[in-house]
Structure formats: structure tokens, C-alpha cells
Motif scaffolding. Structure first.
Motif, PDB file in Angstrom:
ATOM      1  N   LEU A   1       0.814  -1.217   0.000  1.00 40.58           N
ATOM      2  CA  LEU A   1       0.000   0.000   0.000  1.00 40.58           C
ATOM      3  C   LEU A   1       0.847   1.266   0.000  1.00 40.58           C
ATOM      4  O   LEU A   1       0.320   2.376   0.090  1.00 40.58           O
ATOM      5  N   ASN A   2       2.171   1.097  -0.074  1.00 41.50           N
ATOM      6  CA  ASN A   2       3.101   2.234  -0.108  1.00 41.50           C
ATOM      7  C   ASN A   2       3.006   3.114   1.127  1.00 41.50           C
ATOM      8  O   ASN A   2       3.113   4.345   1.042  1.00 41.50           O
ATOM      9  N   ILE A   3       2.820   2.481   2.280  1.00 45.50           N
ATOM     10  CA  ILE A   3       2.817   3.211   3.541  1.00 45.50           C
ATOM     11  C   ILE A   3       4.256   3.563   3.901  1.00 45.50           C
ATOM     12  O   ILE A   3       5.112   2.684   3.941  1.00 45.50           O
ATOM     13  N   PRO A   4       4.575   4.824   4.179  1.00 47.08           N
ATOM     14  CA  PRO A   4       5.962   5.200   4.493  1.00 47.08           C
ATOM     15  C   PRO A   4       6.392   4.668   5.856  1.00 47.08           C
ATOM     16  O   PRO A   4       5.575   4.188   6.650  1.00 47.08           O
ATOM     17  N   LYS A   5       7.687   4.784   6.146  1.00 45.46           N
ATOM     18  CA  LYS A   5       8.226   4.240   7.390  1.00 45.46           C
ATOM     19  C   LYS A   5       8.179   5.227   8.552  1.00 45.46           C
ATOM     20  O   LYS A   5       8.339   4.835   9.705  1.00 45.46           O
ATOM     21  N   GLN A   6       7.971   6.502   8.291  1.00 48.73           N
ATOM     22  CA  GLN A   6       7.947   7.506   9.355  1.00 48.73           C
ATOM     23  C   GLN A   6       6.604   7.474  10.083  1.00 48.73           C
ATOM     24  O   GLN A   6       5.542   7.559   9.460  1.00 48.73           O
ATOM     25  N   LEU A   7       6.645   7.390  11.402  1.00 45.88           N
ATOM     26  CA  LEU A   7       5.426   7.228  12.192  1.00 45.88           C
ATOM     27  C   LEU A   7       4.449   8.379  11.988  1.00 45.88           C
ATOM     28  O   LEU A   7       3.240   8.151  11.832  1.00 45.88           O
ATOM     29  N   ASP A   8       4.926   9.617  11.984  1.00 41.25           N
ATOM     30  CA  ASP A   8       4.016  10.753  11.823  1.00 41.25           C
ATOM     31  C   ASP A   8       3.276  10.686  10.490  1.00 41.25           C
ATOM     32  O   ASP A   8       2.074  10.971  10.413  1.00 41.25           O
ATOM     33  N   LYS A   9       3.983  10.287   9.431  1.00 38.80           N
ATOM     34  CA  LYS A   9       3.346  10.159   8.120  1.00 38.80           C
ATOM     35  C   LYS A   9       2.353   9.005   8.104  1.00 38.80           C
ATOM     36  O   LYS A   9       1.299   9.081   7.466  1.00 38.80           O
ATOM     37  N   GLN A  10       2.692   7.911   8.809  1.00 37.19           N
ATOM     38  CA  GLN A  10       1.765   6.782   8.898  1.00 37.19           C
ATOM     39  C   GLN A  10       0.458   7.205   9.562  1.00 37.19           C
ATOM     40  O   GLN A  10      -0.631   6.829   9.105  1.00 37.19           O
ATOM     41  N   ILE A  11       0.563   7.999  10.619  1.00 41.18           N
ATOM     42  CA  ILE A  11      -0.642   8.462  11.319  1.00 41.18           C
ATOM     43  C   ILE A  11      -1.441   9.409  10.421  1.00 41.18           C
ATOM     44  O   ILE A  11      -2.681   9.348  10.381  1.00 41.18           O
ATOM     45  N   ASP A  12      -0.738  10.285   9.688  1.00 44.56           N
ATOM     46  CA  ASP A  12      -1.431  11.183   8.752  1.00 44.56           C
ATOM     47  C   ASP A  12      -2.283  10.383   7.771  1.00 44.56           C
ATOM     48  O   ASP A  12      -3.445  10.721   7.516  1.00 44.56           O
ATOM     49  N   ILE A  13      -1.702   9.334   7.211  1.00 45.80           N
ATOM     50  CA  ILE A  13      -2.420   8.519   6.224  1.00 45.80           C
ATOM     51  C   ILE A  13      -3.549   7.740   6.882  1.00 45.80           C
ATOM     52  O   ILE A  13      -4.672   7.676   6.371  1.00 45.80           O
ATOM     53  N   ALA A  14      -3.262   7.145   8.038  1.00 44.74           N
ATOM     54  CA  ALA A  14      -4.256   6.316   8.731  1.00 44.74           C
ATOM     55  C   ALA A  14      -5.472   7.122   9.164  1.00 44.74           C
ATOM     56  O   ALA A  14      -6.574   6.574   9.294  1.00 44.74           O
ATOM     57  N   LEU A  15      -5.285   8.437   9.393  1.00 50.40           N
ATOM     58  CA  LEU A  15      -6.384   9.311   9.788  1.00 50.40           C
ATOM     59  C   LEU A  15      -6.840  10.203   8.638  1.00 50.40           C
ATOM     60  O   LEU A  15      -7.658  11.107   8.844  1.00 50.40           O
ATOM     61  N   GLY A  16      -6.291   9.968   7.467  1.00 55.85           N
ATOM     62  CA  GLY A  16      -6.628  10.794   6.306  1.00 55.85           C
ATOM     63  C   GLY A  16      -7.937  10.390   5.673  1.00 55.85           C
ATOM     64  O   GLY A  16      -8.649   9.508   6.161  1.00 55.85           O
ATOM     65  N   GLY A  17      -8.248  11.020   4.569  1.00 57.31           N
ATOM     66  CA  GLY A  17      -9.538  10.792   3.946  1.00 57.31           C
ATOM     67  C   GLY A  17      -9.472  10.076   2.623  1.00 57.31           C
ATOM     68  O   GLY A  17     -10.450  10.094   1.858  1.00 57.31           O
ATOM     69  N   HIS A  18      -8.345   9.404   2.336  1.00 57.17           N
ATOM     70  CA  HIS A  18      -8.240   8.698   1.065  1.00 57.17           C
ATOM     71  C   HIS A  18      -8.249   7.197   1.327  1.00 57.17           C
ATOM     72  O   HIS A  18      -7.443   6.695   2.123  1.00 57.17           O
ATOM     73  N   TYR A  19      -9.144   6.461   0.668  1.00 57.68           N
ATOM     74  CA  TYR A  19      -9.333   5.042   0.933  1.00 57.68           C
ATOM     75  C   TYR A  19      -9.363   4.237  -0.357  1.00 57.68           C
ATOM     76  O   TYR A  19      -9.629   4.773  -1.436  1.00 57.68           O
ATOM     77  N   ILE A  20      -9.117   2.937  -0.227  1.00 57.86           N
ATOM     78  CA  ILE A  20      -9.529   1.975  -1.241  1.00 57.86           C
ATOM     79  C   ILE A  20     -10.467   0.976  -0.573  1.00 57.86           C
ATOM     80  O   ILE A  20     -10.402   0.775   0.655  1.00 57.86           O
ATOM     81  N   ASN A  21     -11.339   0.391  -1.357  1.00 57.27           N
ATOM     82  CA  ASN A  21     -12.202  -0.688  -0.871  1.00 57.27           C
ATOM     83  C   ASN A  21     -11.549  -2.004  -1.272  1.00 57.27           C
ATOM     84  O   ASN A  21     -11.698  -2.475  -2.397  1.00 57.27           O
TER      85      ASN A  21
END
Length: 294
Positions: free
Chosen positions: A102-122
């Protein structure tokens, strides 16, 4: 943009051999700033799926975060696959194969940004003998490698490397099997038989270049022989794999019968030896947060 009210963070305290304290504190702080409710569940290995379902109902959870490896992510996916909630992942395991896909980055702050962001796949969910699989499963030599790795004391990619040569020497390959689908029945032999809902293993090897996790189909990968040049190509993410080495079959359901018991793994977890694997797909069952496309 955050559009949920109650968030449940599920953490596995032992995944990856690392503390989850920083993940918990940073998520807590972020949600407080957003005026979003924060709830924490720590897995125990006992009744986790039912406990998570109960919390979702009792606390009116509308978004989950998972701080753990692929096994923890699969556990949460199993709990919510029939529920109307979304999920974000904060990879904290050994290989983190789904995060790689899913191309999740390794930096924790960026991971949290994505995990709480508004872009999804089903995302599609695979059921292998009713075991949840989100990205990659296989029978054969890679599953044997995972078994040997789990039995060793050295973790991480170096541990996999140390087990590679003994696995190659000890393995009895190719193995014989039958594939049955709605459209065909074939007898084959292979050194590795992959079942792919995504592109890559956690190591980054791109074995299924054209696969998509949300297209309603999965791919059966028949590795007919060991070819080290083709292995190097997968590590370099080159897309034109030699069809004499690996054949890729897109399907919607399948049954695999092996002539004798073969090593079997799903999303990096060794599941023992099997002779029969029934595979079905649950299309677009998991709403999961991913990075925005560039």
C-alpha cells in the motif's frame, strides 16, 4: 479530512519485538487535538475478534487504527469485514507486507497522517479455507522458508537470509497439484504456488506486477522452476517475467489439491502442511486508508 467521531486503536504488544508506547501516545495526542474520541485495545491472543466487535458496538466506533504486523491487521480485518467501519494501519511488525503493497511510508508521523486521512480503497479480502488473507499466500518453498525462520532465533531480513540456503537444500521440489476453477481444471507442478491479492511480498519482491487489491479478482502464480535471474528481476520490480518460469492466472475462486501435504503460509504466517486449499474472494470488503496518489 477527519470525518469520524470515535477511533479504536488496536495494538499487538509483541509484534515486531518493539514497544508500542510511542504509537499509542502519538495517536492519543493527535485525536485529542482533533476532538475525536480515543479508545485502546491491546490484543491478548484470546477472544480478540469478539472483543473488538463488542467494543465497536459499545463505543460506536467508526474508524479503527492497527498498530501491529500483518497478523494483527488480518485479525482486525476479520473482525470488521461485515461492519460499516474504516481502518488505517500503522505497521509495527517484522515484514509489514501489506504496508509495502500500500506504499505506507516508514515515518510514524506520516503513517498516522495517512491512517487518519480521507483517502481510501475498498480492498478485496481472500478467504483461504476460511482464513483471512489480504496480500500474499503460497504453498511450497517460500512457506518452508517462513517455517524455518519462525523456528530460528534470529529475526528480521537477516534471519530470512540465513534460512534461505538450508531451505533450498532441504526442500523436495517441484511438488504436484491440481487447480480447479469455474473455467478450468489443470494438473501442474511447481516449486512455489502463490495466491496473490497484491503485487509484492514484504521483502519488496514484485511477483505479481499487474495485480490490484481492489479489482475483484486474485492471481494464482505458478513458479515452475527456480531461476535466479527471474528472482533478481522481481527484486528490481521489473514487470516482464519469463512465462516459462512463472505463469499468472487471474481467477475469482479456486480449489488447490496437492498430491502430498505441502507447506502453507498466508500473509507471512506459517499455517502448517495442507493438501487442500479452497479460495474465495470477498470483493471490496475492507475500507482501508492509503496514501493519496501523486
Amino acid at each position: 479530512m477527519v470525518n469520524f467521531k470515535e477511533v479504536l486503536l488496536v495494538v499487538n504488544p509483541i509484534s515486531g519485538g518493539i514497544s508500542k508506547k510511542e504509537i499509542i501516545e502519538k495517536v492519543r495526542e493527535r485525536l485529542q487535538k482533533l476532538s475525536v474520541g480515543f479508545h485502546l485495545y491491546t490484543t491478548s491472543g484470546k477472544e480478540d475478534i469478539q472483543d473488538i466487535k463488542n467494543l465497536i458496538g459499545d463505543k460506536k466506533i467508526d474508524h479503527l487504527l492497527v498498530g501491529g504486523g500483518d497478523g494483527t491487521i488480518n485479525l482486525v480485518a476479520d473482525a470488521i469485514k461485515e461492519l460499516d467501519v474504516s481502518m488505517g494501519i500503522i505497521p509495527a511488525g517484522s515484514a509489514n507486507g501489506l504496508a509495502v503493497n500500500l506504499n505506507i511510508p516508514k515515518q510514524l508521523d506520516k503513517q498516522i497522517d495517512i491512517a487518519l486521512g480521507g483517502h481510501y480503497i475498498n480492498m478485496d479480502v481472500l478467504c483461504l479455507n476460511e482464513i483471512i488473507c489480504l496480500h500474499m499466500s503460497d504453498l511450497g518453498i517460500n512457506a518452508e522458508l517462513i517455517r524455518n525462520y519462525e523456528d530460528s532465533s534470529i529475526r528480521g531480513k537477516f534471519g530470512y537470509l540465513l534460512q534461505s540456503l538450508p531451505t533450498l537444500i532441504q526442500s523436495e521440489f517441484p511438488f504436484h497439484f491440481t487447480i480447479e476453477t469455474e473455467d478450468f481444471k489443470r494438473e501442474e507442478k511447481a516449486v512455489l504456488l502463490g495466491i496473490a491479492n497484491a503485487n509484492k511480498y514484504g521483502t519488496g519482491a514484485n511477483v505479481n506486477p499487474k495485480g490490484k487489491p481492489d479489482d475483484g479478482v486474485f492471481e494464482i502464480l505458478i513458479f515452475k522452476r527456480l531461476n535466479f535471474m527471474e528472482i533478481i528481476k522481481t527484486l528490481r520490480n521489473e514487470v516482464d517475467l519469463d512465462p516459462s518460469v512463472v505463469e499468472i492466472l487471474p481467477v475469482k475462486s479456486a480449489r488447490i489439491k496437492c498430491r502430498k501435504p505441502e507447506a502453507f503460509q498466508a500473509d507471512g504466517e506459517y499455517l502448517g502442511k495442507v493438501t487442500d486449499v479452497q479460495i474465495r474472494i470477498l470483493p471490496q470488503k475492507l475500507k482501508i486508508a492509503v496514501p493519496k496518489p501523486n
